[in-house]
Design a protein around this motif. Structure first.
Motif, short mmCIF file in Angstrom:
data_model
loop_
_atom_site.label_atom_id
_atom_site.label_comp_id
_atom_site.label_asym_id
_atom_site.label_seq_id
_atom_site.Cartn_x
_atom_site.Cartn_y
_atom_site.Cartn_z
N LEU A 216 33.00 35.33 173.81
CA LEU A 216 33.21 34.98 172.40
C LEU A 216 34.23 33.86 172.27
CD1 LEU A 216 32.72 35.45 169.43
CD2 LEU A 216 34.41 37.29 169.48
N ARG A 217 35.32 33.94 173.02
CA ARG A 217 36.35 32.89 172.95
C ARG A 217 35.75 31.54 173.35
NH1 ARG A 217 41.99 32.59 173.37
NH2 ARG A 217 42.10 34.86 173.53
N GLN A 218 34.97 31.53 174.42
CA GLN A 218 34.35 30.28 174.87
C GLN A 218 33.41 29.71 173.80
OE1 GLN A 218 32.14 30.70 178.48
NE2 GLN A 218 31.67 28.52 178.66
N GLN A 219 32.65 30.60 173.14
CA GLN A 219 31.71 30.16 172.12
C GLN A 219 32.45 29.59 170.90
OE1 GLN A 219 28.21 30.29 172.28
NE2 GLN A 219 28.38 29.02 170.48
N LEU A 220 33.54 30.26 170.49
CA LEU A 220 34.28 29.82 169.30
C LEU A 220 35.04 28.52 169.54
CD1 LEU A 220 35.71 33.23 168.02
CD2 LEU A 220 33.77 31.96 167.12
N CYS A 221 35.47 28.30 170.76
CA CYS A 221 36.33 27.13 171.05
C CYS A 221 35.54 25.91 171.50
CB CYS A 221 37.35 27.50 172.13
SG CYS A 221 38.53 28.76 171.64
N GLN A 222 34.24 26.03 171.71
CA GLN A 222 33.51 24.95 172.38
C GLN A 222 33.48 23.64 171.59
OE1 GLN A 222 29.46 26.08 173.04
NE2 GLN A 222 28.95 26.27 170.87
N ASP A 223 33.50 23.71 170.25
CA ASP A 223 33.43 22.47 169.47
C ASP A 223 34.67 22.24 168.62
OD1 ASP A 223 33.04 24.51 167.75
OD2 ASP A 223 31.12 23.80 166.93
N LEU A 224 35.80 22.82 169.02
CA LEU A 224 37.05 22.58 168.30
C LEU A 224 37.64 21.23 168.71
CD1 LEU A 224 38.90 26.03 168.38
CD2 LEU A 224 37.44 25.07 166.60
N ARG A 225 38.32 20.60 167.79
CA ARG A 225 39.01 19.33 168.07
C ARG A 225 40.39 19.62 168.65
NH1 ARG A 225 37.77 17.93 161.95
NH2 ARG A 225 38.81 19.94 161.95
N ASP A 226 41.06 18.55 169.12
CA ASP A 226 42.37 18.73 169.75
C ASP A 226 43.38 19.35 168.79
OD1 ASP A 226 41.37 17.65 172.05
OD2 ASP A 226 42.13 15.63 171.67
N GLN A 227 43.29 18.98 167.50
CA GLN A 227 44.27 19.48 166.54
C GLN A 227 43.91 20.87 166.00
OE1 GLN A 227 42.28 16.91 166.18
NE2 GLN A 227 41.73 16.44 164.05
N ASP A 228 42.71 21.37 166.35
CA ASP A 228 42.31 22.70 165.93
C ASP A 228 42.79 23.73 166.96
OD1 ASP A 228 41.02 21.47 163.83
OD2 ASP A 228 39.08 21.40 164.86
N SER A 229 42.77 25.00 166.57
CA SER A 229 43.19 26.04 167.51
C SER A 229 42.49 27.35 167.21
CB SER A 229 44.72 26.23 167.45
OG SER A 229 45.13 26.52 166.13
N HIS A 230 42.55 28.24 168.20
CA HIS A 230 41.94 29.57 168.10
C HIS A 230 43.02 30.60 168.40
CE1 HIS A 230 40.38 33.09 170.33
NE2 HIS A 230 39.47 33.12 169.37
N LEU A 231 43.05 31.69 167.60
CA LEU A 231 43.98 32.79 167.83
C LEU A 231 43.20 34.09 167.80
CD1 LEU A 231 47.00 31.84 165.51
CD2 LEU A 231 46.89 31.64 167.99
N GLN A 232 43.54 35.00 168.69
CA GLN A 232 42.94 36.32 168.67
C GLN A 232 44.02 37.31 168.26
OE1 GLN A 232 40.87 37.51 172.20
NE2 GLN A 232 40.27 39.51 171.37
N LEU A 233 43.84 37.90 167.07
CA LEU A 233 44.85 38.81 166.52
C LEU A 233 44.69 40.23 167.05
CD1 LEU A 233 44.85 37.63 162.79
CD2 LEU A 233 46.42 36.97 164.61
#
Length: 589
Positions: free
Chosen positions: A490-507
């Motif tokens: 899931l993390r790989q799928q969510l992060c695959q098209d994020l830009r450098d200034q974007d981010s992912h957090l898992q709460l």
């Protein structure tokens, strides 16, 4: 000797002025009366306090005009509202303070004036300035009033997500009550605004709940209870729930708020429509006649014609055929002159049905043909209005682009002017750079420092919220809830098209956040539309999403509350168990 006499006289005058200031009655009772919609009491108190205005200290005068703005806006008195706004502006202009606590209230007055003038962009600008001023002064009461006003404006423009975000923020601030510096909003009005937003969203169950909450909080304030109950009856009527609407009308107390004449006409007209829908034709006739009399005195021609149409229908249903058709034949040309095709469309359909019930099918057919013609005219009229609105909005966007280009050109000029200065300092910077390189290779003792502890997801979110408050474009946030997900996939799928200034957090194991910098509304829609397909490709069947943007008032709790609320609003009833299992998120009721 003369100097001593003068000093004694000056001291006496200062004492008298101080005594005069302390002897001025408080304006708090006026503010309290306005808060509960008791306009009659507020008007009486203001009349009693009017003689103190000229000699009162400046803070007292400011509060007087702030209360005057609120009172005259509630009375739909545009000229008096403009007067109080100008007087408040004059008092603030002569104030030695650079930033005065009343400045935000001046913007609120100007926003109300702009709404009455139908200058909605100006109203939005001033109410946003009032919110910023409230933040600077830490004035929760001003912030709540301004947020609710902006939410109502956004609901009227079908910007429901933004409206709910503002109302959510206002509810969080309402949990931190403060004494009113100038004026405050009754808590019941928060639920009332929430109810009208849900009604526009056609979420009638939540609209009912919010209306009942508002009525509960208005207990002990009969004028406010009357106002909320009457509007609840209007909401029910527009859903076709006429019997329930009439039940609310029957529960109205005799403590009627003090309304301006046009408002009284609208109330009677509404009651006429309700009574007619319940086949109470005598009652409908009386209310319609009273409404028409009020509208003609206020020179409201469309409303006058509509009230007379109800009169004509009631006369026909009461068997007064000649009088009914005579009035109906007078009303229809008047409605045509006013180009009120909506009313004509509805009226002709009713006439067709009336003729059919009487067995006059030829007349019913002719009325249906007229109904279809008026319906087409109404559609053309609606399309033309939408086109004009779109052209107006495009014009506003062009003005904003021109301002942006002008600012860009000015910034470019300033950069060119400063370029020579930077070039002259380049040699100095070069020397400093060489010095830093030399220091880098200078022998020094090894020092070991403990590595910084890893930052938790909550801490990272808090830091990102604080950073976003200083960015020009509001940070967009998407909450993805997927119970029992495989973290790595899931993390790989969510992060695959994020830009450098974007981010992912898992709460939590189930909750993920996407933090999207400078994301447009179009990008948000695209990402939300793509997520179900991406998650289904991983074999995930249960998931839910929520979205919002970071605002200047936000904390981690308020942001997560709005996300949870948005997630709940877009779930089906069978899916809501997903969110109710998450006790750490505060749900806005």
């Amino acid at each position: 000797m003369a100097a001593k006499i003068w000093m004694s006289f000056a001291a006496l005058m200062l004492s008298l002025n101080a005594l005069a200031e302390t002897s001025v009655p408080s304006l708090a009772p006026v503010a309290d009366a306005l808060e509960i919609n008791d306009l009659e009491k507020a008007e009486r108190l203001k009349s009693e306090l009017q003689p103190y205005l000229a000699q009162a200290p400046k803070p007292w005068q400011m509060r007087w005009h702030i209360l005057g703005c609120q009172f005259k806006q509630m009375m739909s008195d545009r000229s008096a509202l403009a007067f109080h706004t100008e007087q408040l502006h004059t008092l603030l202009g002569s104030s030695p303070e650079r930033s005065h606590p009343a400045t935000g209230y001046l913007h609120l007055c100007r926003a109300r004036l702009a709404v009455m003038d139908k200058a909605l962009p100006s109203a939005h600008e001033h109410v946003s300035k009032a919110i910023s001023a409230a933040q600077g002064e830490r004035d929760n009461n001003l912030a709540i009033m301004a947020l609710v006003m902006r939410a109502n404006m956004q609901s009227n423009r079908a910007e429901y997500s933004s409206a709910l975000e503002d109302l959510s923020q206002a509810m969080l601030l309402a949990e931190q009550p403060q004494p009113a510096r100038y004026l405050s909003l009754h808590p019941a009005m928060l639920d009332f605004s929430l109810a009208r937003t849900f009604f526009y969203l056609e979420n009638f169950t939540r609209a009912d709940e919010a209306m009942l909450d508002a009525l509960d909080k208005a207990t002990g304030a009969p004028q406010m209870t009357w106002f909320i109950r009457f509007n609840y009856a209007s909401v029910l009527q527009r859903q076709g729930r006429i019997a329930e609407s009439q039940q609310q009308l029957d529960q109205l107390s005799n403590t009627i708020p003090h309304f301006a004449a046009p408002d009284e006409g609208y109330i009677r007209y509404f009651r006429a429509i309700n009574a007619f829908g319940l086949a109470r034709y005598t009652e409908a006739l009386d209310f319609a006649q009273s409404a028409a009399d009020t509208f003609v005195l206020s020179d409201l021609q469309p409303e006058y014609a509509q009230a007379r149409a109800i009169q004509a229908q009631s006369l026909l249903m009461l068997g007064q055929i000649d009088a009914g058709w005579q009035l109906m034949n007078e009303v229809q040309p008047q409605l045509e002159t006013l180009e009120d095709y909506r009313t004509l469309t509805q009226l002709q359909y009713w006439i067709a049905d009336y003729h059919h019930q009487q067995g006059a099918d030829e007349l019913a057919y002719q009325a249906l043909l007229k109904h279809l013609n008026y319906q087409q005219s109404f559609r053309d009229q609606t399309q033309q209005a939408a086109l004009l609105k779109q052209q107006h909005e495009l014009g506003q966007q062009m003005d904003q682009h021109r301002k942006s280009l002008a600012l860009t050109a000015e910034a470019h000029y300033q950069n060119q002017q400063s370029l020579m200065l930077w070039q002259s300092l380049a040699s100095i910077f070069g020397a400093l750079l060489l010095s830093s390189l030399a220091l880098k290779f200078w022998p020094r003792k090894n020092s070991s420092t403990a590595p910084a502890p890893p930052q938790t997801a909550a801490e990272a979110l808090k830091a990102r919220i604080q950073q976003a408050k200083h960015e020009e474009s509001p940070l967009a946030v998407i909450l993805i809830r997927v119970p029992g997900s495989k973290d790595s996939e899931l993390r790989q799928q969510l992060c695959q098209d994020l830009r450098d200034q974007d981010s992912h957090l898992q709460l939590t194991p189930s909750d993920h956040l996407l933090l999207l910098a400078s994301a447009s509304d179009g990008e948000l829609s695209w990402r939300l539309a793509a997520l179900p397909r991406q998650l289904s490709g991983l074999g995930m069947e249960q998931f839910a999403f929520g979205k919002t943007r970071v605002h200047s008032f936000d904390s981690v709790e308020s942001l997560m509350a709005r996300l949870e609320y948005d997630l709940l609003s877009h779930q089906s009833d069978s899916d809501k168990a997903l969110s109710l299992e998450q006790p750490r998120l505060r749900r806005i009721q």
